[in-house]
Design an enzyme around this catalytic site. Sequence first.
Site, PDB file in Angstrom:
ATOM      1  N   TYR A 167      13.698  30.787   8.446  1.00  0.00           N
ATOM      2  CA  TYR A 167      12.443  31.394   8.881  1.00  0.00           C
ATOM      3  C   TYR A 167      12.324  31.427  10.402  1.00  0.00           C
ATOM      4  O   TYR A 167      12.696  30.467  11.094  1.00  0.00           O
ATOM      5  CB  TYR A 167      11.263  30.602   8.325  1.00  0.00           C
ATOM      6  CG  TYR A 167      10.937  30.892   6.876  1.00  0.00           C
ATOM      7  CD1 TYR A 167      10.689  32.192   6.445  1.00  0.00           C
ATOM      8  CD2 TYR A 167      10.865  29.849   5.957  1.00  0.00           C
ATOM      9  CE1 TYR A 167      10.379  32.445   5.120  1.00  0.00           C
ATOM     10  CE2 TYR A 167      10.548  30.100   4.624  1.00  0.00           C
ATOM     11  CZ  TYR A 167      10.304  31.389   4.210  1.00  0.00           C
ATOM     12  OH  TYR A 167       9.990  31.647   2.899  1.00  0.00           O
TER      13      TYR A 167
ATOM     14  N   LYS B 189       0.833  -1.205   0.000  1.00  0.00           N
ATOM     15  CA  LYS B 189       0.000   0.000   0.000  1.00  0.00           C
ATOM     16  C   LYS B 189       0.873   1.263   0.000  1.00  0.00           C
ATOM     17  O   LYS B 189       2.096   1.190   0.190  1.00  0.00           O
ATOM     18  CB  LYS B 189      -0.916  -0.012   1.227  1.00  0.00           C
ATOM     19  CG  LYS B 189      -0.165  -0.125   2.543  1.00  0.00           C
ATOM     20  CD  LYS B 189      -1.096  -0.328   3.704  1.00  0.00           C
ATOM     21  CE  LYS B 189      -0.283  -0.453   4.995  1.00  0.00           C
ATOM     22  NZ  LYS B 189      -1.129  -0.387   6.184  1.00  0.00           N
TER      23      LYS B 189
END
Length: 380
Positions: free
Chosen positions: A267, A47
């Site tokens: 940042y 998956k």
Amino acid sequence: MATSTPSILSSDLFGGRLTIDLDAIAANWTFLNGKLSGAAECAAAIKGDGYGTGQDKAGPALYAAGCKTFFTAVPAEAVALRELLPDAVIYVLDGLFPGAAEFFPHHDLRPVLASVEELKDWSALCKSAGRSFKAAVHVDTGINRLGLPPGDLSAALGDPDLCGPFTPSLIISHLACGSTPAHEMNQRQLKLFREVTEPFSHIPRSLANSAGVLMGPEFHFDLVRPGIALYGGQAIDTEPNPMKPVAKVEARIMLVRDVAEGDTIGYGAKQTARRPLKNAVVAAGYADGMLRRAGSTDERPGGFAMIGGFKAPILGRISMDMITLDVTDVPDHLVQRGAFVEMLGPSVAAAELAAYAETIDYEYLTSLGRRFERVYAPLT
């Protein structure tokens, strides 16, 4: 003068490179298969696009290694895998979505039925077609997600309206705490699974995920369905990882600059240079699956990259498109513009990097490389 546009993107146009080793995936399956006792079968969970490695490549590699049974999460994954592997047994772990029942026999897929409502839908399909289509039944032994309550399993399997039209091809459950083998939950679930399925021992049973395979024969039953271990991830937190790494992420250096002591990086100005530093800015960020939580601040160290055997700590926040590395102690010839650094791979284990991001290696692997050049080759 106008120039022609290349029809294929050059490697020089990508900020990073994701290398996936299909031979290592196959070798990991072979290793886990060798751990099994008796006649237990080793399947594969594939998956999440093969845990980020590419279902279209990982599926055939696993099949060639000897794996014949696969588990996807949703029907769309399963039908794509069916096109690649016409002879494989393919289960869909998320079961039956309303109105989707007829889709499964059309593509020779098997849902994992997890509720009375799903059993009713599947039985109705079998009755209307006059055929016994194969499906698994999921019993919940303590994780409280999908699955019939343990007390309802016997009644459901014995109900001619629910299971009369078909015989389950598999009964499964799922371990909640397999990554910590000493956790009492593992033995509790094992005992309960054995008790509730014993009256139906003629039906194949499956409990073990990757961790269950490594925890020993009592968890193996008739079929195991490893996932993360196939793709090099760490299934058991308390032991060394025996699996081969299968993926390597390399990011390109865009520039190298000097940072004065006391200046901040990135940042939010969360990281302050405590000495004169040399920074390398690399072309990878959280848009590429390099999780923002692995960034660094003055209060908390973040992850790291490796450059020619030298450790390069992450400095400041990870942004969408770039990461800043401390390369002060890395030889100059290794940190030239355009050079690649290893952000994850044999030298930077996904589980180790995930610890800095307060997550698990599953999240890294399934998120990687949205903008990277993808290469299928042995890891070097």
